[in-house]
Every structure is written in C-alpha cells, then in structure tokens.
Design a protein around this motif. Structure first.
Motif, PDB file in Angstrom:
ATOM      1  N   ASN A 208     112.257  45.576  87.018  1.00 24.04           N
ATOM      2  CA  ASN A 208     112.490  45.282  85.603  1.00 24.04           C
ATOM      3  C   ASN A 208     113.358  44.041  85.431  1.00 24.04           C
ATOM      4  N   ARG A 209     114.322  43.899  86.333  1.00 24.89           N
ATOM      5  CA  ARG A 209     115.174  42.711  86.253  1.00 24.89           C
ATOM      6  C   ARG A 209     114.390  41.453  86.613  1.00 24.89           C
ATOM      7  N   LEU A 210     113.457  41.607  87.547  1.00 23.10           N
ATOM      8  CA  LEU A 210     112.666  40.432  87.940  1.00 23.10           C
ATOM      9  C   LEU A 210     111.796  39.935  86.806  1.00 23.10           C
TER      10      LEU A 210
ATOM     11  N   ALA B 272     108.184  35.409  89.622  1.00 27.71           N
ATOM     12  CA  ALA B 272     106.794  35.790  89.378  1.00 27.71           C
ATOM     13  C   ALA B 272     106.085  36.120  90.686  1.00 27.71           C
ATOM     14  N   THR B 273     106.347  35.315  91.717  1.00 24.70           N
ATOM     15  CA  THR B 273     105.684  35.556  93.000  1.00 24.70           C
ATOM     16  C   THR B 273     106.098  36.912  93.562  1.00 24.70           C
ATOM     17  N   LEU B 274     107.397  37.222  93.468  1.00 30.74           N
ATOM     18  CA  LEU B 274     107.868  38.522  93.946  1.00 30.74           C
ATOM     19  C   LEU B 274     107.195  39.664  93.178  1.00 30.74           C
ATOM     20  N   ILE B 275     107.088  39.484  91.853  1.00 33.41           N
ATOM     21  CA  ILE B 275     106.448  40.520  91.040  1.00 33.41           C
ATOM     22  C   ILE B 275     105.021  40.748  91.531  1.00 33.41           C
ATOM     23  N   ARG B 276     104.293  39.645  91.745  1.00 30.57           N
ATOM     24  CA  ARG B 276     102.886  39.769  92.142  1.00 30.57           C
ATOM     25  C   ARG B 276     102.758  40.399  93.526  1.00 30.57           C
ATOM     26  N   ILE B 277     103.671  40.050  94.421  1.00 29.30           N
ATOM     27  CA  ILE B 277     103.593  40.646  95.764  1.00 29.30           C
ATOM     28  C   ILE B 277     103.845  42.143  95.663  1.00 29.30           C
ATOM     29  N   GLU B 278     104.823  42.521  94.861  1.00 34.92           N
ATOM     30  CA  GLU B 278     105.114  43.945  94.664  1.00 34.92           C
ATOM     31  C   GLU B 278     103.885  44.680  94.123  1.00 34.92           C
ATOM     32  N   LEU B 279     103.150  44.018  93.235  1.00 34.47           N
ATOM     33  CA  LEU B 279     102.029  44.696  92.579  1.00 34.47           C
ATOM     34  C   LEU B 279     100.774  44.742  93.445  1.00 34.47           C
ATOM     35  N   ALA B 280     100.838  44.211  94.652  1.00 38.98           N
ATOM     36  CA  ALA B 280      99.653  44.256  95.507  1.00 38.98           C
ATOM     37  C   ALA B 280      99.301  45.688  95.895  1.00 38.98           C
ATOM     38  N   THR B 281     100.276  46.573  95.878  1.00 36.53           N
ATOM     39  CA  THR B 281      99.966  47.985  96.135  1.00 36.53           C
ATOM     40  C   THR B 281     100.423  48.812  94.938  1.00 36.53           C
TER      41      THR B 281
ATOM     42  N   GLN C 201     102.063  51.570  94.887  1.00 43.81           N
ATOM     43  CA  GLN C 201     103.380  52.194  94.996  1.00 43.81           C
ATOM     44  C   GLN C 201     104.468  51.128  94.923  1.00 43.81           C
ATOM     45  N   ALA C 202     105.695  51.625  94.883  1.00 40.13           N
ATOM     46  CA  ALA C 202     106.829  50.719  94.971  1.00 40.13           C
ATOM     47  C   ALA C 202     107.093  50.470  96.431  1.00 40.13           C
ATOM     48  N   ASP C 203     107.000  49.239  96.887  1.00 44.09           N
ATOM     49  CA  ASP C 203     107.345  49.039  98.285  1.00 44.09           C
ATOM     50  C   ASP C 203     108.346  47.935  98.517  1.00 44.09           C
ATOM     51  N   LEU C 204     108.352  46.940  97.661  1.00 37.69           N
ATOM     52  CA  LEU C 204     109.239  45.809  97.922  1.00 37.69           C
ATOM     53  C   LEU C 204     110.586  45.978  97.221  1.00 37.69           C
ATOM     54  N   VAL C 205     110.527  46.361  95.967  1.00 40.64           N
ATOM     55  CA  VAL C 205     111.774  46.443  95.183  1.00 40.64           C
ATOM     56  C   VAL C 205     111.815  47.767  94.432  1.00 40.64           C
ATOM     57  N   SER C 206     112.989  48.138  93.987  1.00 37.14           N
ATOM     58  CA  SER C 206     113.143  49.355  93.185  1.00 37.14           C
ATOM     59  C   SER C 206     112.700  49.079  91.741  1.00 37.14           C
ATOM     60  N   SER C 207     112.553  50.152  90.970  1.00 39.69           N
ATOM     61  CA  SER C 207     112.144  49.973  89.573  1.00 39.69           C
ATOM     62  C   SER C 207     113.140  49.121  88.811  1.00 39.69           C
ATOM     63  N   ASP C 208     114.405  49.378  89.029  1.00 36.44           N
ATOM     64  CA  ASP C 208     115.426  48.603  88.321  1.00 36.44           C
ATOM     65  C   ASP C 208     115.324  47.126  88.674  1.00 36.44           C
TER      66      ASP C 208
ATOM     67  N   TYR D   1     104.516  47.445  84.322  1.00 34.91           N
ATOM     68  CA  TYR D   1     104.443  48.639  85.150  1.00 34.91           C
ATOM     69  C   TYR D   1     104.757  48.283  86.585  1.00 34.91           C
ATOM     70  N   HIS D   2     105.716  48.996  87.107  1.00 36.19           N
ATOM     71  CA  HIS D   2     106.155  48.751  88.470  1.00 36.19           C
ATOM     72  C   HIS D   2     105.217  49.453  89.455  1.00 36.19           C
ATOM     73  N   VAL D   3     104.871  50.701  89.155  1.00 42.45           N
ATOM     74  CA  VAL D   3     103.860  51.396  89.941  1.00 42.45           C
ATOM     75  C   VAL D   3     102.699  51.691  89.005  1.00 42.45           C
ATOM     76  N   TYR D   4     101.502  51.817  89.569  1.00 47.32           N
ATOM     77  CA  TYR D   4     100.344  52.002  88.697  1.00 47.32           C
ATOM     78  C   TYR D   4      99.323  52.888  89.387  1.00 47.32           C
ATOM     79  N   PRO D   5      98.428  53.512  88.618  1.00 50.23           N
ATOM     80  CA  PRO D   5      97.408  54.368  89.230  1.00 50.23           C
ATOM     81  C   PRO D   5      96.529  53.559  90.176  1.00 50.23           C
ATOM     82  N   PRO D   6      96.096  54.175  91.283  1.00 48.94           N
ATOM     83  CA  PRO D   6      95.385  53.429  92.329  1.00 48.94           C
ATOM     84  C   PRO D   6      94.071  52.797  91.872  1.00 48.94           C
TER      85      PRO D   6
END
Lengths: 313, 214, 535
Positions: C65-67, C44-53, C55-62, C446-451
């Motif tokens: 989704n696995r996370l 969950a923490t990784l997901i939230r860190i990824e969603l701070a921006t 764009q995709a910056d920490l992990v790939s879409s795949d 959603y891995h990436v989202y509108p700004p």
C-alpha cells in the motif's frame, strides 16, 4: 469450491448484466472502428507520403472548415448515443429496490458481515435465492468500502454515515466473487468473499441449517429493552415520548414544521442524532446513542421498529 | 554590464514591466479567490444541511468584534488607496504616514482576532479541544466553528503577509525617492490588500450574520 | 557551437542555484524530475513484480500500500504535472515567443525551490514510514484511520501546489505580455496554446486542492472535521473537492503533451498543422469543460443519479475536442513529406496510445459500464494510456526534438529510435492486459488476487520490466551525447519556429536582436535543407 467465472459475456446472469455486456460490446465495436480507421489512415499516409517517396503532394486540402465541422458533429452525435444508452441502463441498475426480501450488509475493515432477517449471519459470504429481487441495505462501520460483484456487473460504494440500498438478483445458481473495490486500508485485498446463489429449495434448506439464533427483529427487541429505549417509548411509560407502533414508513411531522418519512435513515438518525429531527409535540429529551450502538445493533433496532407494524412501501 | 537599463531584459520599457507585474497580481488574486472559494463551498453545503445549528452557532460569535474589525479593515483599505494616490516626490511623507496607518489598523485587526479567539477558547467553542455546545446542535455547530477557525486563520495569515508587504513598501518609500518600480510594487500590494479586505466582507457575512436577522 | 551560451555563462554552483535564467531553471527542473521519475518508476516496477503471482511474496500488504501510494504521489505531483511545463515549457516558451526570459524570472526560481521543498517533505514522509492512503487521500480513511505520515505528505503536496501555481501564473502573464512584435495569438505555435490552457487550470484548480489538503491536516490534528461522518460531516464532499482539482489536473498533464505533438507532427510532415484554429480552441475547450466533469469519478459513490447523468454527459462532451485534435493530426500527415526521426516515432506512438486511452475513457464515461469498470484495472489501464502512453511519450518526443537546442549536442539517432520502439512495445505489453483484467473485474490496489487473474498479470509484469529497461535507455544515450555527441547546428530540423533562429545552445538572453514575426507558424519547406546527422 466451484466459482462461476464469466469474463466478458454472459447474458441473463442478472437482469442487467446482459445489458451491460451488450453495452460493452457496443463500445468495443465503436472504438475498434474509430481506432481501425485512424490506424489505417495513419499507416497509409505514413507509407504513401514518406519523404523518400516521389509523389504528387499538390492540391493540399487548404480549407479545413468542412472537415472540422464534419468530424466534430460525427463525434458528438456518436458520443450522445453512447451516453443515452449507458444512462438508461444505469438508471435501471440503481433503481430503488422493492422492499421484498432484505439482507443487511455491514462493511468494516476488513470483512463483509451479512445478516439475514431471520437472524442468520455470515461473514464474507452472502447466500441468496435465485430469481428473486433482493434488497441489500448496506452500511459501513469505518471507512468507505465498495460492494462489487464482477459477474453481475454491479458495484456500489458503502459510505460511512449513511445507508445504501442496492438491488441484486441472480438468475443462475453458482458461486460468484465479491470484492471490496474501494481502497480501505491494509487488508483491502483480503476483503473478499463470495455470493452463493441457490435454487429456492436449497436456499430454504440452507437457511434452516444455519442455526437460526433469534430473528434479528427479536434481537432488536431485546436491545430495545437493554438500552433503555423501552423506558420512554414503551407502552405505559410516564415520559412523554412518541410511540413507535406502526411508525415505519409513515410520515412524521417534525417540530420545525416539516415532515419526513420514517424510513431506515430517519430511524437511524433519530437514534444517533435525536435532536436534529424532533417529532412535533415532543420535547427534545432523548439522549444521543452515538458511539453506544454499533451498525449491527442499529440494524436490529430498525428491524424491531419495523416489526411493530407500519406501512411498507 | 554598461548602461544596464532600469528594467530586466525581458521587458521593452518600464511601463511594460509595471503593467506585466499588475497582470501577475490579478492572476494571483484569481488563485486566491478559488482558495477561499473551496472553503466557502464547504460552508454552503453544511449550512444548507444544518441551517438551525449554523444559526445557533453564529449567534455565539462576537459580532461586536467582527463589526469593529470590518470597519477597521475598510478604513485601512481606504488609507492604502490614498497612499497609492500620494505616491509622489512631494507627498512622500504623507504616503508613508498613510501606509503606517494602514499597517497599524491591520495589526489592530489581528490583535482583536486574537482576543476573539481567546474568548471562544474560554467558552469551549474550539472543535477538537474541549468543545461543548447545546446538544441539539452540537454537530452542526462543530462544523460551523471548524469553518470559522480555518477561514479566519487563513485570512489572518493573509493579513500578516499583507502587513509585511506594506511595511516593506513603506520602508522603501521612506528611504528612497519614489521610482516607477516602487509605484508598481505599491500598486500590486494595494491590490492584494483590497482583496484581503474583500474576502473579509464575505467572511463577515457568512460568520456573524446568520441567525441574527429578525 | 555557439561560444557565448547560457551553459558557459558561469560554472559556479551559485550561478546555477541562484540563476534567474529560464533555461538554467529548466535544467534544474529537468535534473530533479529525472530523480523523481526514477523513484516513482522504481516503486511501479516493484509493484508489478509483486503482482506476478497471486500471493504476497515480495512485500507485505502494508508495504504494498505504501508503494502504490508513493508511486502515485511522486509521479502525479512531482513528475507528470511539472514535466512538460517546467522543463520544456520553461526552456522553450520565451524562445518561441521571441522573449529574453519569462515575465517573472525570480518567481520562476522560487517556484523551483518550492517544488524541491515540497519534494523533500514528501520524500521525508516516505522515508519516515510512508503513506498508505493512495494518492487520492480519500476520507475518512486518510483523516481518521490511517496510521501513516499523511499530514507530512499532504504538506509536501501542498507546497508543491504553490510551485505549480507560480509556474502557471508566470506562463499566463508571459504569453499575454511578452510576445515578440507581430506574434499575434493566431501566429503562436500550438505548443503555447497548449501551455496557456493548462496554466489557467493550474491557477484556478490548484488552490482548491490546497484548501482541501489543509482541511485534511486540520481533521487529522483536531480529530474532527468537515469530512468526518461521525459528526455529520460528509466524506463525499472531500471527493468533490479533490476531483474538482484532480480531474482538471489530468488535462494539466495531457494538454502540454498534445502541444508538443503539434510541433513534432508538423515538423516531420513538413506541413502546417491542419485546422490550426480548431486545434488551438480545442485546447481552450478541453481546459474549460475539464472543470465540469469531476463527478464522473463518483458514479458509484452514492451521489445523486441526476448529478451522475450530468457529469456523464459532460464527460462525453469533453471528449469531442480531444477527438478533433486526433483527427487534425492525422489530416496533417496527409500529403506531407514524412520523415521518421526519433521525435516523430514518439509522436506517432502518442497518437495511437492517446487514442486508445481516450476511447477507453468513453467506456468509463458511459454510466452503466462505469458501474462495473470503476475501481478496477480498467481504470488503471485507461489513465496509464493517457498519462504514460500519452504524456510521457510526448515528453520524450519533445525532449528529443529540442535536445539539440537545449544542449547543443546531437544524440544517437539509432539508439533513440530503438528506445522509442522498445518503449512502445513495453508499454502496450504492460498496460493492455490490464484492460482485460479490469473487464474481468480485478479491483485496483489489490495486493493479492484470485488466481484466475494471474495470466494477464504475468504479461503485464513482463511488460513492465521491458518498459523499465526501455526508460533507462534514453538516460544512457542522452547522457553520452552530452559529452561525446556531435555539435548541433542552430536549426537541425530546418524548422521555422523562433526557437530555431538563435544559436544552439542559445545565448544567455536568447536573441541578439529582438525578432519580429511576420507570418503564421509552421511555414515549412517541403524538404529538409539541413541533415541533422551531417551538420
């Protein structure tokens, strides 16, 4: 690109979005009142009856029956009102759309493919005229997707194996987000697009600039011949197959004695599963086209059959 | 521990223990009912959607084997019921014989099931493996045979578990004098066996009978 | 400290891994659950860190989704469902009813082994490459399109399901058959009512999940199945079967939490729970009605409008007993003598967060608004308020309350209160912005989202970091207390429940003599006789 962004409140963006927003405000007010009352009581009790506070704690409410029935009934009545309110709007949102201006939407991993009856097609975008009720006919090529326009407060899943009708109408020109809301695999979050609502003249101009290849129905006609359908269903065919002229929208008696209406779903099923519903008086000869035609081609075939005349509901 | 009682410390008496065990088995059966319930719901949905295909597919099942298996299973249940009755010091041998009979019938059921599966394999009725069926009903028939194989395989698994449990009880009864503990165990296993039997009666009606009336 | 207790009854590995003592099995569960909680929490923490921006910056879409799939699967089946029943319940139920063990101790141990086996199989699926279907395993994606270890993960969940069934069965039988003399149903502490009701759900709903998972595996192996639209199967049938389990499963998770809250509120208000019978029967009503609302997950799926109407109505109805509980807890505070020890802070936090979760549940039960809000962050926020704000908070509350009984040690009250407050703020900062995101229309998963959505996402991610740190705190001070904490007296809270009438930690068979119950529960004296910190 300018995008209309209306987070919470905008009345009149579509016939129902204002109602949904009003409902949201209503729910918000009810919940805030309940929550406020509860927090007020909790805070008051916690301060007033803290252990260190010497205060009269006698005459505790022993018999709780009145209270219980009171708040049970109050919650129930309140909930019932919200239920009726929500249900009423829901039925308006999902009413069967009039068959006026249809646009076909095929969802697949990971794009929205839109086809206008005039033959114009677009990807991840949907151009529509404002203030006109549009009937979307949606199908999915693979997994479940969900067609979601947040600004219109509108969403519907697109489940493979069936057609889904959805009515949309936009009152105000602009660009609106289109999202896929049902998780559909790797690029789920990339399956986004936009709804472009245009004034009628702009829309007509747009349609004109989109090199109208051939109208979909006409392409369907070409497919009809290509796939060999005309060999049996065409006029003058030697094989005893039902004629499709004027079929659309009419009741079809089936060999098992029942009757169905020849709508999109029936035609689709008849192409894919021809032997499941055989028209009365005909031999079950037709082969299945399962796996041989894509959803796009199916739509064209249906439009072609529709163009052969019939009753439009 | 001196004078360790015959029952675990959470119980008051052997009777308390045995009744508790029986309640446990009933609750377990409730779970099992819902396990098959989910499957039968799926069957009902598709039978409602494709009535003719289901009838056509059902006509391809081996009703002779199905009926024989029903008779075999009912008889084995009868034997188990008698074994519960015969569970006393004097009639211990009879009890074991009855259990052995029930086990034999259970194995016969599974064997016949295997024969039936082999026949269906030869007739290309196994979905996913070279399935072929009258084109008109192919899809519905596929769903029917999916249900058929999943339901009967899970049922057969229950049969094998039941047979093993009966074998354990038979062995215990054979080797030692009957105790109330074993009686309770036999009672629970018998309940389970009757349940597996009852499930089969439903499966029999759902699998073999559609499309065969009139 | 009691000299002869269950903890020093044996020190060998064998004495732990082959124990049939409900208290030791509870400890086994507790250790495993901490492990799974932190795995799920890390995802969950990784997901939230990824969603701070955006764009995709920490992990790939795949990977993303696995996370979130791993987060959902692990937290739902390997933390939330077993959490209170299998740790606190396992430990406390026999003590509360004055029994020497659960009805079937060996089954209890078997249940733990099945749980661990299921957990290991699921972890194997994750290690081997992960699962990308989401915890809901929606067909036909999961059966025909996903190229991940679905069948293995599903097998893991299937095995864990049997562990749940055995636990539920054990509780049902124990509560029916093993109550101390004089302990009638209406004298049971409400915690037991709140464990009994979800146990019934465990027993009746889990098998439906089991068979559904079997059908998924069959469909993946054979390439055809009930949920395959190409042969006339129905993907929505999967959703019906899945939610027939998974909606009641929500009540499996929250009801035991509510049960804990009853104990805490009454103890720290020094009063009996207001409206005992209403609260008790509300648990039963929630469990029963909970079976009739699954379709509210499918309002936009294309199920018939009439079905939606019925499910919406039932969803409003099931909210009534929850409301009854909240009102009764508030009324319990009235004219109490309230102390704000750490467990009470958790209990008060629970009431607040659960009420927000429940009220936003009304938004989602409301058909027209659900059309907009379903599958958005509004839903994510709603169920995290119930599951994390409600359930996990109650779990922490219960853990602190019974910690002295379980371990025989007292934890640091200062740190416990600090953690409670931090968790409360971290939680709200994480999840409240998600309501706003959902109302604005940001879809879930959603891995990436509108700004436009970024501001609220940044707030949420910041909150998540605080929350993650706050959840680590108890691990530290509770572990510290195990070795350096003061010895706990038998009854640090001066509570009348049976579990407090035996030494801390309890002896191997709980009670020296069979307790006999002569009065209703919650007969508190207005003042504490024992001060926990000075004992």
């Amino acid at each position: 690109m300018r995008r209309e962004w209306i987070p919470f409140w905008h009345s009149g963006l579509s016939p129902h979005s204002g109602d949904v927003d009003l409902l949201f405000i209503g729910l918000l007010i009810v919940s805030s009142l309940v929550l406020g009352l509860l927090f007020f009581l909790m805070a008051t009790f916690c301060v007033r009856y803290r252990a260190s506070n010497q205060i009269d704690r006698g005459h505790q409410t022993a018999k709780s029956w009145h209270w219980e029935v009171g708040w049970t009934a109050a919650s129930f009545v309140g909930f019932l009102a919200l239920f009726v309110w929500g249900a009423e709007i829901y039925f308006q949102i999902y009413r069967t759309p009039p068959d006026e201006l249809s646009v076909f939407v095929v969802a697949k991993q990971w794009m929205w493919k839109v086809q206008h009856t005039g033959g114009q097609s677009e990807i991840n975008a949907l151009h529509i005229p404002v203030r006109r009720s549009i009937r979307l006919v949606m199908a999915s090529q693979d997994v479940i997707h969900s067609f979601f326009i947040p600004a219109l407060r509108l969403k519907h899943d697109v489940v493979p194996g069936r057609y889904q009708d959805l009515e949309i109408e936009v009152e105000k020109a602009g660009h609106y987000h289109l999202f896929c809301a049902e998780y559909c695999g790797t690029e789920h979050s990339g399956m986004t697009g936009e709804i472009v609502a245009m004034e009628a003249p702009d829309y007509a101009a747009w349609l004109a600039t989109q090199t109208p290849e051939t109208p979909l129905a006409q392409e369907g006609g070409a497919l009809f011949r290509e796939l060999g359908c005309s060999g049996c269903h065409g006029t003058g065919s030697k094989i005893h197959a039902p004629s499709l002229d004027g079929l659309y929208g009419r009741p079809v008696p089936l060999s098992d004695g029942s009757t169905v209406t020849a709508d999109d779903k029936y035609i689709r099923d008849s192409i894919l599963l021809p032997r499941s519903q055989v028209a009365a008086g005909y031999e079950p000869l037709m082969p299945s086209f399962e796996g041989k035609v894509s959803e796009d081609q199916l739509l064209r075939l249906i439009l072609y059959i529709k163009s052969l005349g019939g009753r439009h509901p | 521990m001196p004078n360790r009682p015959a029952f675990a410390p959470q119980y008051v008496s052997t009777r308390h223990r045995d009744e508790t065990a029986e309640l446990g088995m009933w609750v377990f059966i409730a779970t099992e009912v819902l396990l098959f319930g989910g499957l039968i719901l799926a069957y009902c949905v598709f039978r409602h959607t494709y009535p003719e295909a289901f009838a056509a597919a059902s006509r391809r099942t081996e009703i002779a084997i199905g009926t024989a298996n029903t008779a075999i299973l009912l008889t084995s249940s009868f034997l188990v019921a008698c074994a519960v009755d015969a569970f006393t010091e004097e009639t211990r041998k009879i009890c074991v014989a009855l259990l052995a009979g029930a086990i034999a019938l259970g194995l016969l059921f599974v064997l016949l099931k295997g024969v039936e599966y082999a026949g269906e394999y030869r007739e290309h009725l196994v979905p996913g493996i070279d399935f072929s069926f009258d084109d008109k009903f192919a899809n519905g028939a596929k769903l029917f045979f999916l249900f058929y194989f999943v339901a009967t395989a899970i049922h057969a698994l229950h049969m094998l578990i039941g047979i093993s449990l009966l074998a354990v009880i038979a062995r215990l009864t054979w080797r030692r004098a009957p105790t109330t503990r074993h009686r309770a165990a036999l009672h629970s296993v018998a309940l389970y066996w009757h349940f597996v039997d009852a499930v089969w009666i439903f499966l029999f009606a759902l699998i073999y009978l559609p499309g065969r009336a009139s | 400290m009691n000299e002869d207790n269950y903890l020093n009854a044996g020190y060998t590995l064998r004495s732990w891994f082959f124990t049939t003592d409900h208290k030791r099995i509870a400890i086994l569960y507790f250790a495993s659950l901490i492990f799974f909680f932190f795995i799920g929490g890390a995802a969950a923490t990784l997901i939230r860190i990824e969603l701070a921006t955006p764009q995709a910056d920490l992990v790939s879409s795949d990977m993303y989704n696995r996370l979130f799939t791993m987060h959902g699967v692990i937290i739902v089946w390997f933390f939330l469902i077993p959490s209170i029943p299998n740790t606190l319940g396992n430990f406390i139920v026999p003590l509360m009813i004055g029994a020497r063990d659960l009805a079937f101790p060996r089954l209890n141990l078997l249940s733990w082994y099945l749980f661990m086996l299921g957990g290991c199989v699921t972890l194997f699926a994750i290690a081997a490459g992960g699962i990308d279907t989401g915890w809901t395993f929606y067909t036909p994606f999961s059966t025909l399109y996903s190229n991940s270890y679905v069948a293995v993960a599903v097998t893991g969940v299937f095995i864990a399901g049997f562990s749940s069934i055995l636990t539920g069965l054990n509780f049902i039988v124990t509560i029916h058959r093993l109550r101390a003399p004089g302990l009638t149903w209406y004298r049971l502490p409400l915690f037991l009512w709140s464990l009994y009701a979800p146990s019934v759900i465990l027993v009746l709903a889990t098998p439906v999940l089991a068979i559904t998972l079997v059908l998924i595996v069959v469909e993946r192996l054979l390439g055809v199945g009930f949920f395959d639209p190409r042969i006339g199967g129905d993907p929505l049938l999967f959703q019906h079967l899945f939610w027939f389990y998974s909606h009641p499963a929500v009540y499996i998770m929250i009801l035991p939490g509510m049960g804990v809250i009853n104990e805490l509120i009454s103890c720290f208000s020094r009063k009996a729970v207001f409206g005992y019978k209403f609260v008790a029967w509300a648990s039963v009503a929630i469990a029963a009605l909970g079976f009739l609302v699954w379709g509210h997950h499918m309002f936009v799926s294309g199920q018939s409008l009439l079905a939606s109407l019925v499910f919406s109505f039932m969803s409003f109805v099931v909210a009534v007993p929850s409301a009854i509980k909240v009102f009764n807890w508030t009324a319990t505070l009235h004219k109490g003598s309230i102390r704000f020890d750490a467990p009470m802070l958790y209990a008060l936090a629970f009431i607040g967060l659960f009420t927000i979760g429940g009220l936003t549940g009304l938004f989602l039960a409301c058909l027209a608004y659900d059309v907009h809000a379903t599958d958005t962050y509004f839903v994510v926020a709603h169920f995290h308020y119930i599951m994390v704000g409600g359930m996990v908070t109650a779990y922490f509350g219960g853990l602190h309350y019974w910690w002295p009984k379980i371990t025989g040690r007292l934890y640091s009250e200062y740190w416990a209160r600090t953690a409670a407050v931090l968790i409360f703020f971290g939680f709200n900062l994480t999840f409240f912005p998600q309501f706003i995101l959902g109302a604005e229309g940001m879809p879930r998963r959603y891995h990436v989202y509108p700004p436009e959505f970024q501001m609220w996402n940044v707030l949420s991610s910041g909150g998540a970091v605080i929350l993650a740190a706050a959840y680590l705190l108890p691990l530290v001070y509770l572990a510290y207390s195990l070795f350096f904490g003061k010895r706990a007296p038998a009854n640090p809270w001066d509570a009348p429940g049976l579990e407090w009438q035996t030494p801390s930690p309890p002896p191997e068979f709980n009670f020296e003599t069979q307790p006999v119950v002569t009065r209703p529960p919650y007969q508190y004296t207005p003042d504490f006789r024992a001060e926990p910190q000075n004992a």
